[in-house]
Design an enzyme around this catalytic site. Structure first.
Site: not given
Ligand code: NAD
Ligand code: AKB
Length: 319
Positions: A16, A38, A40, A56, A146
Protein backbone atom coordinates in the site's frame (compact mmCIF):
# COMPACT_ATOMS: atom_id res chain seq x y z
CA UNK A 1 15.04 18.64 -8.03
CA UNK A 2 17.07 15.54 -8.94
CA UNK A 3 19.57 14.43 -6.28
CA UNK A 4 22.05 12.10 -7.93
CA UNK A 5 24.43 10.62 -5.39
CA UNK A 6 22.06 8.39 -3.45
CA UNK A 7 21.01 4.89 -4.55
CA UNK A 8 17.82 3.75 -2.84
CA UNK A 9 16.35 0.30 -2.22
CA UNK A 10 12.65 0.03 -1.31
CA UNK A 11 11.79 -3.33 0.28
CA UNK A 12 8.08 -4.15 0.17
CA UNK A 13 7.66 -1.74 -2.76
CA UNK A 14 4.48 -3.39 -4.06
CA UNK A 15 2.42 -2.77 -0.91
CA UNK A 16 0.00 0.00 0.00
CA UNK A 17 2.72 2.50 0.92
CA UNK A 18 5.53 1.11 -1.25
CA UNK A 19 3.94 1.82 -4.62
CA UNK A 20 3.41 5.52 -3.86
CA UNK A 21 6.65 6.01 -1.94
CA UNK A 22 8.72 4.39 -4.70
CA UNK A 23 7.05 6.61 -7.29
CA UNK A 24 7.86 9.72 -5.26
CA UNK A 25 11.45 8.65 -4.54
CA UNK A 26 11.98 8.06 -8.26
CA UNK A 27 10.95 11.65 -8.94
CA UNK A 28 13.50 12.85 -6.38
CA UNK A 29 16.49 10.62 -7.07
CA UNK A 30 15.91 9.65 -10.71
CA UNK A 31 14.14 6.45 -11.81
CA UNK A 32 17.27 4.31 -12.14
CA UNK A 33 18.53 5.26 -8.70
CA UNK A 34 15.53 3.76 -6.89
CA UNK A 35 15.28 -0.03 -6.93
CA UNK A 36 11.89 -1.47 -6.06
CA UNK A 37 11.86 -4.93 -4.51
CA UNK A 38 9.24 -7.28 -3.10
CA UNK A 39 8.27 -10.92 -2.83
CA UNK A 40 5.26 -10.33 -5.07
CA UNK A 41 5.16 -9.68 -8.80
CA UNK A 42 5.90 -6.09 -9.70
CA UNK A 43 2.89 -3.83 -9.13
CA UNK A 44 1.17 -2.60 -12.31
CA UNK A 45 1.78 1.05 -11.38
CA UNK A 46 5.53 0.48 -11.00
CA UNK A 47 6.01 -1.41 -14.25
CA UNK A 48 8.22 0.52 -16.67
CA UNK A 49 8.99 3.25 -14.13
CA UNK A 50 12.37 1.93 -12.91
CA UNK A 51 14.32 -1.16 -11.85
CA UNK A 52 12.54 -4.01 -10.05
CA UNK A 53 14.23 -6.90 -8.21
CA UNK A 54 12.49 -9.85 -6.59
CA UNK A 55 13.94 -10.27 -3.10
CA UNK A 56 12.96 -11.89 0.19
CA UNK A 57 14.12 -9.59 2.99
CA UNK A 58 14.35 -12.65 5.26
CA UNK A 59 17.23 -13.94 3.15
CA UNK A 60 20.01 -11.81 4.61
CA UNK A 61 22.76 -13.05 2.28
CA UNK A 62 20.73 -12.32 -0.82
CA UNK A 63 19.78 -8.90 0.53
CA UNK A 64 23.39 -8.12 1.38
CA UNK A 65 24.55 -9.07 -2.13
CA UNK A 66 21.78 -6.95 -3.65
CA UNK A 67 22.82 -3.94 -1.58
CA UNK A 68 26.51 -4.30 -2.47
CA UNK A 69 25.91 -5.10 -6.15
CA UNK A 70 23.72 -2.03 -6.68
CA UNK A 71 25.81 0.29 -4.48
CA UNK A 72 22.74 1.01 -2.34
CA UNK A 73 23.13 3.92 0.09
CA UNK A 74 19.60 4.13 1.55
CA UNK A 75 17.05 1.45 2.43
CA UNK A 76 13.32 1.92 3.00
CA UNK A 77 12.06 -1.23 4.72
CA UNK A 78 8.29 -1.55 4.26
CA UNK A 79 7.85 -5.34 4.32
CA UNK A 80 5.81 -6.42 7.35
CA UNK A 81 2.79 -8.38 8.53
CA UNK A 82 0.07 -5.97 9.68
CA UNK A 83 -2.21 -6.11 12.71
CA UNK A 84 -5.17 -8.24 11.60
CA UNK A 85 -3.08 -10.78 9.66
CA UNK A 86 -0.58 -10.85 12.54
CA UNK A 87 -3.20 -11.99 15.06
CA UNK A 88 -3.93 -15.02 12.86
CA UNK A 89 -0.30 -16.15 12.93
CA UNK A 90 1.57 -14.41 15.76
CA UNK A 91 4.79 -16.46 15.50
CA UNK A 92 5.12 -15.68 11.80
CA UNK A 93 4.34 -11.99 12.33
CA UNK A 94 6.98 -11.71 15.06
CA UNK A 95 9.55 -13.56 12.95
CA UNK A 96 9.02 -11.48 9.79
CA UNK A 97 8.62 -8.11 11.47
CA UNK A 98 11.70 -8.54 13.67
CA UNK A 99 14.10 -10.46 11.46
CA UNK A 100 13.53 -8.20 8.45
CA UNK A 101 14.48 -5.17 10.55
CA UNK A 102 17.50 -6.85 12.13
CA UNK A 103 18.74 -7.95 8.69
CA UNK A 104 18.51 -4.40 7.38
CA UNK A 105 20.03 -2.77 10.48
CA UNK A 106 22.99 -5.22 10.48
CA UNK A 107 23.70 -4.61 6.79
CA UNK A 108 23.30 -0.85 7.32
CA UNK A 109 25.92 -1.05 10.06
CA UNK A 110 28.33 -3.19 8.03
CA UNK A 111 27.99 -1.25 4.78
CA UNK A 112 27.71 2.16 6.47
CA UNK A 113 24.50 3.04 4.63
CA UNK A 114 23.72 6.75 4.78
CA UNK A 115 20.09 6.32 5.93
CA UNK A 116 17.47 3.69 6.75
CA UNK A 117 13.71 4.19 6.99
CA UNK A 118 11.47 1.79 8.89
CA UNK A 119 7.87 2.55 9.85
CA UNK A 120 6.31 1.90 13.22
CA UNK A 121 2.60 2.35 13.96
CA UNK A 122 0.02 3.72 16.38
CA UNK A 123 -0.30 0.00 17.21
CA UNK A 124 2.57 0.37 19.71
CA UNK A 125 0.05 1.89 22.13
CA UNK A 126 -2.28 -0.26 24.19
CA UNK A 127 -5.22 -0.01 26.57
CA UNK A 128 -3.03 1.47 29.33
CA UNK A 129 -1.93 4.43 27.17
CA UNK A 130 -4.00 7.64 27.22
CA UNK A 131 -6.48 7.30 24.33
CA UNK A 132 -6.97 10.98 23.45
CA UNK A 133 -4.02 12.98 22.09
CA UNK A 134 -1.73 10.09 22.96
CA UNK A 135 1.66 11.62 23.80
CA UNK A 136 5.02 10.61 22.31
CA UNK A 137 6.33 9.43 25.66
CA UNK A 138 3.77 7.55 27.73
CA UNK A 139 2.90 4.07 28.96
CA UNK A 140 3.47 1.70 26.04
CA UNK A 141 2.07 -1.79 26.61
CA UNK A 142 0.90 -3.13 23.22
CA UNK A 143 -1.28 -6.23 23.26
CA UNK A 144 -1.26 -7.30 19.59
CA UNK A 145 1.73 -9.16 18.21
CA UNK A 146 1.98 -6.47 15.54
CA UNK A 147 2.17 -3.74 18.21
CA UNK A 148 4.68 -5.76 20.24
CA UNK A 149 6.90 -6.23 17.18
CA UNK A 150 6.67 -2.51 16.31
CA UNK A 151 7.59 -1.50 19.85
CA UNK A 152 10.54 -3.91 19.92
CA UNK A 153 11.54 -2.61 16.47
CA UNK A 154 11.57 0.95 17.79
CA UNK A 155 13.93 -0.08 20.58
CA UNK A 156 16.22 -1.78 18.04
CA UNK A 157 16.27 1.37 15.88
CA UNK A 158 17.27 3.53 18.82
CA UNK A 159 19.89 0.94 19.84
CA UNK A 160 21.50 0.79 16.38
CA UNK A 161 21.58 4.56 16.22
CA UNK A 162 23.11 4.94 19.66
CA UNK A 163 25.64 2.11 19.52
CA UNK A 164 26.48 1.80 15.81
CA UNK A 165 25.64 5.27 14.50
CA UNK A 166 23.10 3.92 12.00
CA UNK A 167 20.99 6.86 10.78
CA UNK A 168 17.67 5.06 11.04
CA UNK A 169 14.49 7.16 11.09
CA UNK A 170 10.93 6.15 11.80
CA UNK A 171 7.31 7.31 11.98
CA UNK A 172 4.40 5.85 13.91
CA UNK A 173 1.94 5.98 11.02
CA UNK A 174 -1.79 6.18 11.76
CA UNK A 175 -4.16 4.10 9.57
CA UNK A 176 -3.44 5.07 5.97
CA UNK A 177 -6.08 5.67 3.31
CA UNK A 178 -5.22 5.51 -0.38
CA UNK A 179 -6.63 4.60 -3.78
CA UNK A 180 -3.55 3.52 -5.79
CA UNK A 181 -2.69 0.22 -4.07
CA UNK A 182 -4.72 -1.96 -1.72
CA UNK A 183 -4.13 -2.17 2.03
CA UNK A 184 -2.43 -5.32 3.31
CA UNK A 185 -4.33 -6.81 6.27
CA UNK A 186 -4.70 -4.09 8.88
CA UNK A 187 -7.45 -3.05 11.30
CA UNK A 188 -7.82 0.37 9.67
CA UNK A 189 -8.46 -1.17 6.21
CA UNK A 190 -12.20 -0.48 6.59
CA UNK A 191 -11.52 3.18 5.85
CA UNK A 192 -10.22 2.22 2.39
CA UNK A 193 -12.80 -0.51 1.63
CA UNK A 194 -15.66 1.85 2.41
CA UNK A 195 -14.84 4.13 -0.55
CA UNK A 196 -14.68 1.21 -2.99
CA UNK A 197 -17.96 -0.26 -1.75
CA UNK A 198 -19.70 3.14 -1.76
CA UNK A 199 -18.93 3.43 -5.47
CA UNK A 200 -19.34 -0.28 -6.39
CA UNK A 201 -22.44 -1.44 -4.46
CA UNK A 202 -23.55 1.70 -2.62
CA UNK A 203 -23.55 -0.50 0.49
CA UNK A 204 -20.81 -1.36 2.99
CA UNK A 205 -20.70 -3.81 5.90
CA UNK A 206 -18.29 -2.37 8.47
CA UNK A 207 -16.31 -4.61 10.84
CA UNK A 208 -15.79 -1.88 13.49
CA UNK A 209 -18.59 -0.29 15.48
CA UNK A 210 -19.81 3.19 14.57
CA UNK A 211 -18.12 4.97 17.49
CA UNK A 212 -14.60 3.56 16.98
CA UNK A 213 -12.41 6.62 16.64
CA UNK A 214 -8.91 5.96 15.28
CA UNK A 215 -6.01 8.14 14.11
CA UNK A 216 -5.96 8.18 10.30
CA UNK A 217 -4.05 9.88 7.49
CA UNK A 218 -4.44 10.32 3.75
CA UNK A 219 -1.58 8.77 1.78
CA UNK A 220 -0.25 12.01 0.19
CA UNK A 221 0.33 13.35 3.72
CA UNK A 222 2.03 10.09 4.78
CA UNK A 223 4.37 10.11 1.76
CA UNK A 224 5.24 13.76 2.35
CA UNK A 225 5.87 13.12 6.05
CA UNK A 226 8.19 10.24 5.20
CA UNK A 227 10.20 12.30 2.75
CA UNK A 228 10.33 15.34 5.03
CA UNK A 229 11.60 13.19 7.89
CA UNK A 230 14.24 11.57 5.68
CA UNK A 231 15.34 14.91 4.21
CA UNK A 232 15.58 16.68 7.57
CA UNK A 233 19.11 17.49 8.81
CA UNK A 234 20.46 14.74 11.08
CA UNK A 235 20.72 17.04 14.08
CA UNK A 236 16.97 17.80 13.91
CA UNK A 237 16.05 14.16 14.40
CA UNK A 238 15.90 14.00 18.17
CA UNK A 239 13.69 10.92 18.43
CA UNK A 240 15.45 7.78 17.27
CA UNK A 241 12.77 5.29 18.26
CA UNK A 242 9.80 6.56 16.19
CA UNK A 243 7.88 9.84 15.89
CA UNK A 244 4.16 10.15 16.67
CA UNK A 245 2.50 11.39 13.48
CA UNK A 246 -0.97 12.93 13.44
CA UNK A 247 -3.34 13.53 10.55
CA UNK A 248 -7.03 13.24 11.41
CA UNK A 249 -9.29 11.18 13.65
CA UNK A 250 -12.74 9.86 12.74
CA UNK A 251 -15.17 7.03 13.41
CA UNK A 252 -16.98 4.74 10.93
CA UNK A 253 -20.12 6.84 11.48
CA UNK A 254 -18.27 10.02 10.48
CA UNK A 255 -16.56 8.64 7.38
CA UNK A 256 -19.92 7.18 6.33
CA UNK A 257 -21.55 10.62 6.68
CA UNK A 258 -18.74 12.26 4.73
CA UNK A 259 -19.21 9.81 1.82
CA UNK A 260 -23.02 9.95 1.98
CA UNK A 261 -22.86 13.70 1.47
CA UNK A 262 -21.57 12.87 -2.05
CA UNK A 263 -23.46 9.59 -2.65
CA UNK A 264 -26.89 10.10 -1.01
CA UNK A 265 -28.13 6.51 -1.52
CA UNK A 266 -25.04 4.94 0.13
CA UNK A 267 -25.97 2.65 3.06
CA UNK A 268 -23.83 1.07 5.77
CA UNK A 269 -24.46 -1.84 8.16
CA UNK A 270 -22.25 -3.23 10.92
CA UNK A 271 -20.93 -6.76 11.48
CA UNK A 272 -18.29 -6.50 14.19
CA UNK A 273 -15.41 -8.99 14.11
CA UNK A 274 -12.10 -9.66 15.92
CA UNK A 275 -10.62 -6.41 14.61
CA UNK A 276 -12.85 -4.46 17.02
CA UNK A 277 -10.78 -5.70 19.95
CA UNK A 278 -7.56 -4.58 18.24
CA UNK A 279 -9.02 -1.12 17.57
CA UNK A 280 -10.27 -0.83 21.16
CA UNK A 281 -6.66 -0.91 22.37
CA UNK A 282 -5.43 1.82 20.04
CA UNK A 283 -5.45 5.62 20.48
CA UNK A 284 -8.34 7.77 19.27
CA UNK A 285 -6.04 10.65 18.36
CA UNK A 286 -2.32 11.41 18.43
CA UNK A 287 -0.19 14.23 19.83
CA UNK A 288 2.55 14.84 17.27
CA UNK A 289 4.13 17.95 18.83
CA UNK A 290 7.66 16.51 18.53
CA UNK A 291 7.31 15.93 14.78
CA UNK A 292 5.94 19.46 14.36
CA UNK A 293 8.77 20.99 16.40
CA UNK A 294 11.72 18.91 15.17
CA UNK A 295 11.09 18.81 11.42
CA UNK A 296 8.06 21.09 10.88
CA UNK A 297 5.43 18.43 10.31
CA UNK A 298 1.97 19.68 9.32
CA UNK A 299 -0.79 17.54 7.78
CA UNK A 300 -2.80 18.97 4.86
CA UNK A 301 -5.83 16.72 4.46
CA UNK A 302 -8.93 16.41 6.65
CA UNK A 303 -11.82 13.95 6.30
CA UNK A 304 -13.76 16.11 3.85
CA UNK A 305 -10.86 16.94 1.51
CA UNK A 306 -9.74 13.29 1.58
CA UNK A 307 -13.25 12.05 0.72
CA UNK A 308 -13.52 14.41 -2.25
CA UNK A 309 -10.12 13.27 -3.56
CA UNK A 310 -10.74 9.54 -2.95
CA UNK A 311 -14.12 9.57 -4.73
CA UNK A 312 -12.78 11.64 -7.61
CA UNK A 313 -9.86 9.27 -8.17
CA UNK A 314 -11.79 6.02 -7.69
CA UNK A 315 -14.96 6.79 -9.62
CA UNK A 316 -13.54 5.85 -13.04
CA UNK A 317 -12.97 2.28 -11.74
CA UNK A 318 -16.68 1.78 -11.04
CA UNK A 319 -18.65 3.92 -13.49
P1 NAD B 1 1.54 -3.93 2.79
O1 NAD B 1 1.18 -5.23 3.42
O2 NAD B 1 0.57 -3.30 1.87
O3 NAD B 1 2.91 -4.09 2.00
C1 NAD B 1 3.99 -4.83 2.49
C2 NAD B 1 4.74 -5.39 1.31
O4 NAD B 1 5.83 -6.17 1.83
C3 NAD B 1 3.90 -6.34 0.45
O5 NAD B 1 3.94 -5.95 -0.90
C4 NAD B 1 4.52 -7.71 0.66
O6 NAD B 1 4.50 -8.53 -0.49
C5 NAD B 1 5.96 -7.32 1.02
N1 NAD B 1 6.64 -8.36 1.79
C6 NAD B 1 6.11 -9.14 2.77
N2 NAD B 1 7.02 -10.03 3.19
C7 NAD B 1 8.15 -9.80 2.47
C8 NAD B 1 9.44 -10.38 2.45
N3 NAD B 1 9.74 -11.42 3.24
N4 NAD B 1 10.35 -9.90 1.59
C9 NAD B 1 10.05 -8.86 0.76
N5 NAD B 1 8.84 -8.26 0.73
C10 NAD B 1 7.91 -8.73 1.57
O7 NAD B 1 1.95 -2.94 3.96
P2 NAD B 1 1.92 -1.35 3.95
O8 NAD B 1 0.58 -0.93 4.39
O9 NAD B 1 2.49 -0.82 2.70
O10 NAD B 1 2.89 -1.06 5.17
C11 NAD B 1 4.26 -0.84 5.01
C12 NAD B 1 4.87 -0.60 6.39
O11 NAD B 1 4.20 0.50 7.02
C13 NAD B 1 4.73 -1.77 7.37
O12 NAD B 1 5.84 -1.80 8.21
C14 NAD B 1 3.51 -1.40 8.18
O13 NAD B 1 3.53 -1.99 9.44
C15 NAD B 1 3.68 0.09 8.27
N6 NAD B 1 2.41 0.77 8.56
C16 NAD B 1 1.41 0.76 7.64
C17 NAD B 1 0.20 1.40 7.95
C18 NAD B 1 -0.94 1.44 6.97
O14 NAD B 1 -2.05 1.89 7.34
N7 NAD B 1 -0.76 0.98 5.73
C19 NAD B 1 0.05 2.03 9.18
C20 NAD B 1 1.08 1.98 10.11
C21 NAD B 1 2.28 1.36 9.77
C1 AKB C 1 -3.08 -1.71 10.75
O1 AKB C 1 -4.30 -1.46 10.88
O2 AKB C 1 -2.55 -2.77 11.09
C2 AKB C 1 -2.21 -0.63 10.17
C3 AKB C 1 -1.62 0.19 11.26
C4 AKB C 1 -2.39 1.29 11.85
O3 AKB C 1 -0.50 -0.05 11.64
N1 AKB C 1 -2.98 0.14 9.25
Amino acid sequence: MTIVKEKVLVIGACGQIGVELTTELRKMYGANNVIASDLRDEHELLKGTGPYVSCDVMNKEMLHVLIIRHNITQVYLLAAILSATGEKNPALAWHINMQSLLNVLEIAKEEKLTKVYWPSSIAVFGVTSPRENTPQHTIIEPTTIYGISKFAGERWCEYYHKHFNVDVRSLRYPGLISYKSAPGGGTTDYAVEIYHEALRDKDYECFLNEETYLPMMYMPDAIRATIELMEAPKENIKIRSSYNLGGMSFSPKEIYASIKAHIPDFTMTYKIDFRQEIANGWPKSIDDTHAREDWNWKPEYNLETMTVDMLENLKSQYL
